[in-house]
Each structure stands twice: as C-alpha cells, then as structure tokens.
Design a protein around this motif. Structure first.
Motif, short mmCIF file in Angstrom:
data_model
loop_
_atom_site.label_atom_id
_atom_site.label_comp_id
_atom_site.label_asym_id
_atom_site.label_seq_id
_atom_site.Cartn_x
_atom_site.Cartn_y
_atom_site.Cartn_z
N LEU A 86 -2.75 -7.09 0.42
CA LEU A 86 -3.41 -8.35 0.74
C LEU A 86 -3.90 -8.34 2.19
O LEU A 86 -4.78 -9.12 2.55
N TYR A 87 -3.34 -7.48 3.00
CA TYR A 87 -3.73 -7.32 4.41
C TYR A 87 -4.87 -6.32 4.47
O TYR A 87 -4.71 -5.16 4.08
N GLN A 88 -6.02 -6.74 4.95
CA GLN A 88 -7.21 -5.90 4.90
C GLN A 88 -7.82 -5.65 6.29
O GLN A 88 -9.03 -5.66 6.45
N ALA A 89 -6.97 -5.37 7.27
CA ALA A 89 -7.49 -5.06 8.61
C ALA A 89 -8.20 -3.70 8.58
O ALA A 89 -7.91 -2.84 7.75
N ASN A 93 -7.37 -0.14 6.40
CA ASN A 93 -8.35 0.26 5.39
C ASN A 93 -8.86 1.68 5.65
O ASN A 93 -9.15 2.41 4.71
N VAL A 94 -8.93 2.06 6.92
CA VAL A 94 -9.28 3.45 7.26
C VAL A 94 -8.21 4.39 6.70
O VAL A 94 -8.53 5.42 6.11
N LEU A 95 -6.94 4.02 6.88
CA LEU A 95 -5.84 4.82 6.32
C LEU A 95 -5.92 4.89 4.80
O LEU A 95 -5.71 5.94 4.20
N ARG A 96 -6.23 3.75 4.19
CA ARG A 96 -6.30 3.69 2.72
C ARG A 96 -7.39 4.60 2.16
O ARG A 96 -7.30 5.02 1.01
N LEU A 105 -0.68 3.78 -0.16
CA LEU A 105 -0.91 2.37 0.14
C LEU A 105 -1.74 1.62 -0.90
O LEU A 105 -1.69 0.40 -0.95
N GLY A 106 -2.49 2.34 -1.72
CA GLY A 106 -3.35 1.66 -2.69
C GLY A 106 -4.49 0.94 -2.01
O GLY A 106 -4.69 1.06 -0.80
N PHE A 107 -5.22 0.16 -2.80
CA PHE A 107 -6.42 -0.48 -2.25
C PHE A 107 -6.45 -1.99 -2.39
O PHE A 107 -6.81 -2.68 -1.46
N GLY A 108 -6.11 -2.52 -3.53
CA GLY A 108 -6.20 -3.96 -3.73
C GLY A 108 -5.02 -4.48 -4.53
O GLY A 108 -4.51 -3.82 -5.43
N PHE A 109 -4.59 -5.68 -4.19
CA PHE A 109 -3.44 -6.30 -4.83
C PHE A 109 -3.76 -6.64 -6.29
O PHE A 109 -4.80 -7.21 -6.60
N LEU A 110 -2.84 -6.29 -7.18
CA LEU A 110 -2.93 -6.66 -8.60
C LEU A 110 -1.55 -7.08 -9.08
O LEU A 110 -0.57 -6.36 -8.87
#
Length: 145
Positions: A86-89, A93-96, A105-110
């Motif tokens: 849920l944190y999208q700093a 996101n570069v790490l993701r 870390l995955g990409f998006g909350f589900l």
C-alpha cells in the motif's frame, strides 16, 4: 512439551533448504508456465507457494521453535509484506522493479493474497506435523508400517 512424553524435535536444516529451493522452483514455474495451468492454479499458486517458502525459511532459521510459532511468524512476515504494498514511495517502487525486489516485495496489495498466504502457511504446518509424526514415531511402529 517433553513432560508429557513427547520427544523434542529440531528441524533438519538440510531438509528445509531442499524444501525452500523446491518451493521456489515450483513458485517461479507457476508464473513462467502459468498459461499451461488451470486458472485457479495460475492465479493463486505463486502467492501460496511464496508463503509456504516463507514458512520453510522460518523453520530453517529457527530450527527449534514450534510449528505454531513458525506459522505465526510466517503469516506476520507475509502479511507485513502485502500491506507494505500500500506504500508506493518512489524509492521502494524502484526496489520492486528489480527481479529480487519484485519477488520479495510484490507490486500491489490484493486481499486474495492474504488468503493465499494463509493457505500456504497452513499447508506448511500440516506437512511439517506429518513429517514430525513420521520421523519421530517409535522404532517398533516404523517396522510395522
């Protein structure tokens, strides 16, 4: 636990390393070859196997903790990673978007991922309890099986 006649059990780290590697291969394969799998497996196997791998990893790192504590630790870790999505700093996101970062870390909350994690960890606990019973049964039972 030993007071009631149960044997103290310690996980075999070599076995758990093999379980981790096997689960990783299955998880990555479920993504790579998902088009060949039934929809349910294609959509949910990867996340379920990821949580199973986390459970094996907790068992590997903390070889003497109970199955229940390993399951709780694996669920807490898995849920924390999911909620972190849920944190999208920009920095995270570069790490993701690196291979390892995306896998961990995955990409998006589900919400469905939380269900998958629960199923994966429960499967690990059930498998471990089955292994425990098999490996620790008395010698006279082993010959009669």
């Amino acid at each position: 636990m030993q007071g009631n006649g149960e044997k103290k059990w310690e996980r075999n780290r070599i076995l758990y390393l093999i379980l981790i590697i096997t689960t990783m291969i299955l998880g990555i394969s479920s993504r790579k070859f998902g088009s060949y799998l039934p929809v349910l497996l294609r959509d949910y196997a990867g996340d379920t196997l990821w949580a199973l791998m986390v459970f094996w990893g907790i068992g590997f790192l903390f070889s003497k903790i109970s199955t229940g504590k390993a399951a709780i630790a694996a669920l807490l870790f898995s849920y924390t990673i999911e909620f972190s999505q849920l944190y999208q700093a920009e920095w995270i996101n570069v790490l993701r978007h690196t291979t390892l970062g995306g896998l961990v870390l995955g990409f998006g909350f589900l919400w469905s991922d939380l269900v998958c994690y629960t199923v994966g960890v429960l499967a690990g606990g059930l498998i471990e309890k089955g292994l425990w019973r098999f490996l620790l049964r008395p010698k006279n039972e082993a010959g009669n099986a």
